[in-house]
Design an enzyme around this catalytic site. Structure first.
Site, PDB file in Angstrom:
ATOM      1  N   LYS A  90      17.423 -18.586   8.978  1.00 28.49           N
ATOM      2  CA  LYS A  90      16.517 -19.590   8.394  1.00 28.49           C
ATOM      3  C   LYS A  90      17.188 -20.923   8.094  1.00 28.49           C
ATOM      4  CE  LYS A  90      12.776 -16.798   6.540  1.00 28.49           C
ATOM      5  NZ  LYS A  90      13.168 -15.402   6.833  1.00 28.49           N
ATOM      6  N   GLU A 112       6.979 -23.346   0.784  1.00 25.65           N
ATOM      7  CA  GLU A 112       6.317 -22.128   0.330  1.00 25.65           C
ATOM      8  C   GLU A 112       7.265 -20.981   0.640  1.00 25.65           C
ATOM      9  OE1 GLU A 112       5.990 -23.192   3.390  1.00 25.65           O
ATOM     10  OE2 GLU A 112       6.379 -21.291   4.409  1.00 25.65           O
ATOM     11  N   SER A 378      18.878 -11.031  13.157  1.00 23.34           N
ATOM     12  CA  SER A 378      18.432 -12.229  12.421  1.00 23.34           C
ATOM     13  C   SER A 378      19.043 -12.379  11.039  1.00 23.34           C
ATOM     14  CB  SER A 378      16.906 -12.229  12.321  1.00 23.34           C
ATOM     15  OG  SER A 378      16.435 -11.029  11.726  1.00 23.34           O
TER      16      SER A 378
HETATM   17  C1  LIG Z   1      12.394 -14.438   7.413  1.00 22.89           C
HETATM   18  C2  LIG Z   1      13.126 -13.477   8.242  1.00 22.89           C
HETATM   19  C3  LIG Z   1      12.585 -12.962   9.449  1.00 22.89           C
HETATM   20  C4  LIG Z   1      11.186 -13.253   9.907  1.00 22.89           C
HETATM   21  O1  LIG Z   1      10.906 -14.589  10.189  1.00 22.89           O
HETATM   22  P1  LIG Z   1      10.755 -15.135  11.663  1.00 22.89           P
HETATM   23  O2  LIG Z   1      10.205 -16.503  11.477  1.00 22.89           O
HETATM   24  O3  LIG Z   1       9.818 -14.229  12.397  1.00 22.89           O
HETATM   25  O4  LIG Z   1      12.092 -15.137  12.278  1.00 22.89           O
HETATM   26  C5  LIG Z   1      13.366 -12.118  10.219  1.00 22.89           C
HETATM   27  N1  LIG Z   1      14.612 -11.769   9.826  1.00 22.89           N
HETATM   28  C6  LIG Z   1      15.155 -12.230   8.696  1.00 22.89           C
HETATM   29  C7  LIG Z   1      16.530 -11.784   8.325  1.00 22.89           C
HETATM   30  C8  LIG Z   1      14.445 -13.095   7.863  1.00 22.89           C
HETATM   31  O5  LIG Z   1      14.989 -13.538   6.723  1.00 22.89           O
END
Ligand SMILES: *Cc1c(COP(=O)(O)O)cnc(C)c1O
Length: 394
Positions: A90, A112, A378
């Site tokens: 993010k 948000e 992610s």
């Molecule tokens: C917020 C988040 C997501 C989901 O958000 P996307 O916009 O779909 O990427 C996925 N993995 C992690 C670790 C997150 O913090």
């Protein structure tokens, strides 16, 4: 001409656009007119790249996961977004947007947040840049995500509870939009995924595209090809997937796999698998697939993973799904938790439960031994420790 990127009006096939109240038109128009030219400025790129390197710690490694590869009989690589500062992808986006806000002369940032992850990433860059930060968060979410609320406060943000409706993410979004309408001059709204009115989905995808840009040259070093056979990523709103797919959208030989949260099962009534359950509708200013009742009310989504608990998907993903360019799979809570634990024990990496959904797809696919598979990891699992503890009774 390809059709997988946004057109001038922000459409991806039938999805996208900018459905906004009249009062927001000047703000969105200002952004739409300027975002690409600002992002292409040499000084912008220099500052963005420098922060990605020295503050976030990029490039994030592309790690060959040997034991996972043995288990699934393919060459599996993990793109380590979990090693970024603040623990997920993010931050790539919030750095990009705050630099853009500065260049547009804005002094106040609003955002948000649902689980609080985007709120923390926003509060982080506001502290870094010395900008005022206001985060809207549903009252229910504030109660269940206390550590992230504390983080935001420590970073100097003001957290304002949204007390209407179900007191969750969509209500926080409504409050943020209301604030933006009332403060058009000095305020920039940092959206946390590839959602919202044009140009947000395209802008966020471009900031996150550093992920696929790095995969290309890292894979070249490892495998002497820049193209994997598969890229697998989880989808909440869709930003980590959009970033991991970005530079491969036109390479049809690279198969794109999006993994949604099935929750307790797609037909259980407690799910967040939007591609399977959603119908065309408008949410947060764009036309996309959306989980809704027959009379168009948004259905509350459910997933064990707070970051995938979203009733829509970004418009680009709706188009990737409908066009068949990406294959959409889903993983239940149980499948994701098992896949998360498996990564801990095979590779010594504790993944975010969101990312564990992407890992759960490995079990559902069949590979050839020479297939190169990149899983976008992610985020890291520290934030999810309590959920892991309660689930496995550690
Ligand atoms: C917020 C988040 C997501 C989901 O958000 P996307 O916009 O779909 O990427 C996925 N993995 C992690 C670790 C997150 O913090």
């Amino acid at each position: 001409m390809n059709t997988y990127y946004a057109d001038k009006k922000g459409y991806y096939g039938a999805y996208g656009g900018a459905f906004i109240p009249e009062m927001l038109y000047p703000n969105v128009e200002e952004l739409k007119k300027n975002y690409i030219s600002i992002m292409q400025e040499v000084s912008f790129q220099k500052e963005f790249q420098q922060l990605l390197k020295d503050y976030v710690g990029r490039p994030s490694p592309l790690f060959y996961a040997q034991r996972l590869s043995e288990k699934y009989q393919a060459k599996i690589y993990l793109k380590r977004e979990d090693l970024n500062h603040t623990g997920a992808h993010k931050i790539n986006n919030t750095i990009g947007q705050i630099l853009l806000a500065k260049r547009l002369g804005k002094s106040r940032i609003i955002a948000e947040t649902g689980a609080g992850q985007h709120g923390v990433a926003t509060a982080t860059v506001c502290a870094l840049m010395g900008m005022e930060c206001v985060v809207f968060m549903g009252e229910v979410d504030i109660a269940r995500q206390a550590p992230n609320v504390a983080r935001m406060k420590m970073l100097g943000a003001e957290v304002i509870p949204a007390t209407s409706g179900s007191k969750t993410l969509k209500d926080a979004t409504n409050e943020a939009i209301r604030d933006w309408i009332n403060n058009p001059e000095d305020t920039f709204y940092i959206i946390g995924s590839v959602v919202g009115p044009h140009p947000y989905p395209d802008m966020v995808a471009r900031f996150q595209s550093v992920i696929s840009q790095e995969i290309r040259f890292q894979l070249k070093e490892h495998e002497n090809t820049s193209k994997p056979d598969y890229i697998i990523a989880c989808v909440g709103g869709g930003s980590n997937a959009a970033g991991a797919f970005f530079h491969y959208l036109d390479n049809k030989e690279v198969k794109l796999i999006a993994v949604e949260a099935a929750g307790k099962g797609i037909d259980s009534g407690e799910s967040a698998a939007t591609s399977q359950l959603g119908k065309d509708g408008i949410i947060h200013g764009s036309r996309t697939l959306l989980m809704q009742t027959d009379d168009g009310q948004i259905t509350e989504p459910y997933s064990i993973s707070a970051g995938l608990d979203y009733p829509g998907v970004g418009p680009q993903h709706a188009h990737l799904f409908k066009s068949g360019r990406a294959r959409f799979l889903s993983a239940t809570d149980d499948e994701a938790m098992q896949a998360g634990l498996e990564l801990c024990q095979l590779e010594g990496i504790i993944p975010a439960i969101e990312s564990a959904h992407a890992l759960a797809a490995l079990e559902k696919m069949t590979f050839k031994k020479e297939d190169i598979v990149v899983v976008n990891l992610s985020g890291r699992g520290d934030k999810d420790l309590n959920t892991y503890i309660n689930y496995f009774n550690f």
